[in-house]
Design a protein around this motif. Structure first.
Motif, short mmCIF file in Angstrom:
data_model
loop_
_atom_site.label_atom_id
_atom_site.label_comp_id
_atom_site.label_asym_id
_atom_site.label_seq_id
_atom_site.Cartn_x
_atom_site.Cartn_y
_atom_site.Cartn_z
N THR A 181 0.82 -1.21 0.00
CA THR A 181 0.00 0.00 0.00
C THR A 181 0.85 1.26 0.00
O THR A 181 0.45 2.31 -0.52
N LEU A 182 2.03 1.16 0.58
CA LEU A 182 2.92 2.32 0.73
C LEU A 182 3.51 2.78 -0.60
O LEU A 182 3.42 3.96 -0.95
N ASP A 183 4.13 1.85 -1.32
CA ASP A 183 4.89 2.20 -2.52
C ASP A 183 4.07 1.88 -3.76
O ASP A 183 4.22 0.83 -4.37
N VAL A 184 3.20 2.80 -4.10
CA VAL A 184 2.34 2.67 -5.28
C VAL A 184 2.63 3.84 -6.22
O VAL A 184 3.26 4.83 -5.81
N PRO A 185 2.24 3.76 -7.49
CA PRO A 185 2.51 4.87 -8.41
C PRO A 185 2.01 6.22 -7.89
O PRO A 185 0.90 6.31 -7.36
N ASP A 186 2.86 7.22 -8.00
CA ASP A 186 2.55 8.60 -7.59
C ASP A 186 2.33 8.74 -6.08
O ASP A 186 1.71 9.71 -5.64
N ALA A 187 2.84 7.80 -5.30
CA ALA A 187 2.67 7.90 -3.84
C ALA A 187 3.42 9.11 -3.30
O ALA A 187 4.57 9.36 -3.68
N PHE A 188 2.76 9.86 -2.43
CA PHE A 188 3.42 10.96 -1.72
C PHE A 188 2.79 11.08 -0.35
O PHE A 188 1.62 11.44 -0.22
N TRP A 189 3.57 10.75 0.67
CA TRP A 189 3.09 10.79 2.04
C TRP A 189 3.66 12.05 2.69
O TRP A 189 4.82 12.09 3.06
N ARG A 190 2.82 13.05 2.81
CA ARG A 190 3.23 14.41 3.16
C ARG A 190 4.04 14.47 4.45
O ARG A 190 5.04 15.19 4.54
N ARG A 191 3.63 13.75 5.46
CA ARG A 191 4.36 13.68 6.73
C ARG A 191 4.87 12.27 6.95
O ARG A 191 4.81 11.73 8.05
N THR A 192 5.35 11.67 5.88
CA THR A 192 5.97 10.34 5.86
C THR A 192 5.14 9.31 6.62
O THR A 192 3.98 9.08 6.29
N ASP A 193 5.74 8.66 7.63
CA ASP A 193 5.05 7.56 8.31
C ASP A 193 3.75 7.99 8.95
O ASP A 193 2.77 7.24 9.00
N GLN A 194 3.70 9.23 9.44
CA GLN A 194 2.49 9.70 10.12
C GLN A 194 1.31 9.76 9.17
O GLN A 194 0.21 9.27 9.49
N THR A 195 1.51 10.33 7.99
CA THR A 195 0.43 10.40 7.00
C THR A 195 0.05 9.00 6.53
O THR A 195 -1.14 8.69 6.39
N PHE A 196 1.05 8.16 6.31
CA PHE A 196 0.75 6.81 5.85
C PHE A 196 -0.06 6.04 6.87
O PHE A 196 -1.08 5.41 6.53
N LEU A 197 0.36 6.05 8.13
CA LEU A 197 -0.33 5.27 9.15
C LEU A 197 -1.76 5.75 9.36
O LEU A 197 -2.67 4.94 9.54
N GLN A 198 -1.98 7.06 9.32
CA GLN A 198 -3.35 7.56 9.48
C GLN A 198 -4.22 7.15 8.30
O GLN A 198 -5.42 6.91 8.45
N THR A 199 -3.61 7.05 7.11
CA THR A 199 -4.36 6.62 5.93
C THR A 199 -4.59 5.12 5.93
O THR A 199 -5.68 4.65 5.59
N TYR A 200 -3.57 4.37 6.33
CA TYR A 200 -3.68 2.91 6.32
C TYR A 200 -4.68 2.44 7.36
O TYR A 200 -5.54 1.58 7.08
N PHE A 201 -4.58 2.96 8.57
CA PHE A 201 -5.52 2.58 9.64
C PHE A 201 -6.63 3.63 9.69
O PHE A 201 -6.65 4.51 10.56
N THR A 202 -7.54 3.53 8.75
CA THR A 202 -8.58 4.57 8.63
C THR A 202 -9.48 4.63 9.87
O THR A 202 -10.06 5.68 10.15
N ASP A 203 -9.59 3.53 10.59
CA ASP A 203 -10.43 3.51 11.80
C ASP A 203 -9.57 3.53 13.06
O ASP A 203 -9.90 2.91 14.06
N TRP A 204 -8.43 4.24 13.00
CA TRP A 204 -7.53 4.31 14.16
C TRP A 204 -8.28 4.82 15.39
O TRP A 204 -9.19 5.63 15.30
N HIS A 205 -7.90 4.28 16.53
CA HIS A 205 -8.51 4.65 17.80
C HIS A 205 -7.68 5.74 18.47
O HIS A 205 -6.45 5.71 18.43
N GLY A 206 -8.33 6.68 19.11
CA GLY A 206 -7.62 7.75 19.78
C GLY A 206 -7.19 7.37 21.18
O GLY A 206 -8.02 6.99 22.02
N LEU A 207 -5.89 7.46 21.45
CA LEU A 207 -5.38 7.30 22.80
C LEU A 207 -5.69 8.56 23.60
O LEU A 207 -5.78 9.66 23.05
#
Length: 277
Positions: A181-207
């Motif tokens: 999911t990370l390395d796809v055509p035209d991928a650009f994760w604005r805040r690197t891992d932070q943007t990716f993780l928030q996108t990947y785990f769309t239903d992330w739970h708030g601590l």
């Protein structure tokens, strides 16, 4: 563990994990590990580290009892690497809220995903520029994926995630899918891992906010600052060991606290710590 070279077997099935990509971040990790060791945790402490860290600094960390886990950079494509080169990323998405020193490259950030390849059942990730202020072992009971909000400027930011602290369940299958999911055509994760993780785990739970209190809350949102409830203090943007430090006057009490712990001093009595006025 493909892509990971560990210094010893795991101690138990739960671990706090941090990432060290340079000698500067080893300086931060030293203080983080010292703070975790003082909280009475029964969990292992694992340090993911790249080739950017000197052997001497790694030996210093190992003497604190951690498990060193050497990691390779992710085998991302040339197009991905070019899109996330430091000069490109900072031109397209500059950091304009504070001074973020160039302690590593944006590509180093993505090695955080190697956590999902570790041989633990449950992990809590904490950035190396943070301190544990009291026992945080309850985090291991939270599900995957939990992270605290990225609040440091306005209460309106509670909907955004900060990847400096999060809970995870290592799984090679999850890692493989994340990489696809990370390395796809035209991928650009604005805040690197932070943007990716928030996108990947769309239903992330708030601590709860107190598991990742960002240092700018001290002067931007003082009403949200409460030492008694604080579990993790995170030095986003300027680092407490940084010289020169553009916000040293505003953050002096926090810098002094970090310095005390980094030099082997005790965690403070949070009940006696004065909150910002």
């Amino acid at each position: 563990m493909t892509g990971i070279h560990a210094s010893r077997p795991p101690r138990g099935d739960r671990a706090y994990v941090t990432l060290v990509t340079s000698d500067d971040y080893a300086t931060g990790a030293n203080a983080l590990i010292r703070s975790l060791n003082q909280t009475g945790t029964e969990a292992d402490i694992a340090v993911l580290h790249t080739g950017g860290v000197s052997s001497g600094r790694l030996e210093e960390l190992e003497r604190l009892g951690v498990r060193l886990c050497g990691v390779d950079l992710l085998p991302t494509s040339a197009a991905f690497n070019n899109a996330h080169a430091r000069e490109v990323l900072h031109r397209v998405a500059p950091f304009d809220k504070g001074d973020k020193p160039p302690l590593h490259t944006p590509l180093d950030n993505f090695t955080k995903l190697r956590l999902w390849q570790l041989d633990y059942a449950r992990c809590t990730f904490i950035d190396a520029d943070a301190l544990a202020m009291q026992n945080c072992d309850r985090l291991f009971e939270y599900p995957e994926f939990c992270a605290a909000p990225n609040v440091y400027e306005s209460e309106a930011d509670f909907h955004r995630m900060n990847s400096g602290v999060f809970t995870a369940r290592p799984s090679q299958a999850t890692f493989d899918h994340m990489f696809e999911t990370l390395d796809v055509p035209d991928a650009f994760w604005r805040r690197t891992d932070q943007t990716f993780l928030q996108t990947y785990f769309t239903d992330w739970h708030g601590l709860p906010h107190h598991y990742n209190v960002l240092q700018y809350v001290w002067f931007n949102l003082p009403k949200l600052w409460n030492w008694k409830s604080m579990h993790i203090l995170h030095f986003q943007y300027e680092k407490p060991w940084q010289t020169p430090h553009g916000k040293a006057d505003q953050l002096r009490p926090l810098i002094d606290l970090w310095t005390t712990i980094a030099e082997g001093g005790p965690l403070p009595d949070l009940a006696k710590m004065p909150n910002p006025e």
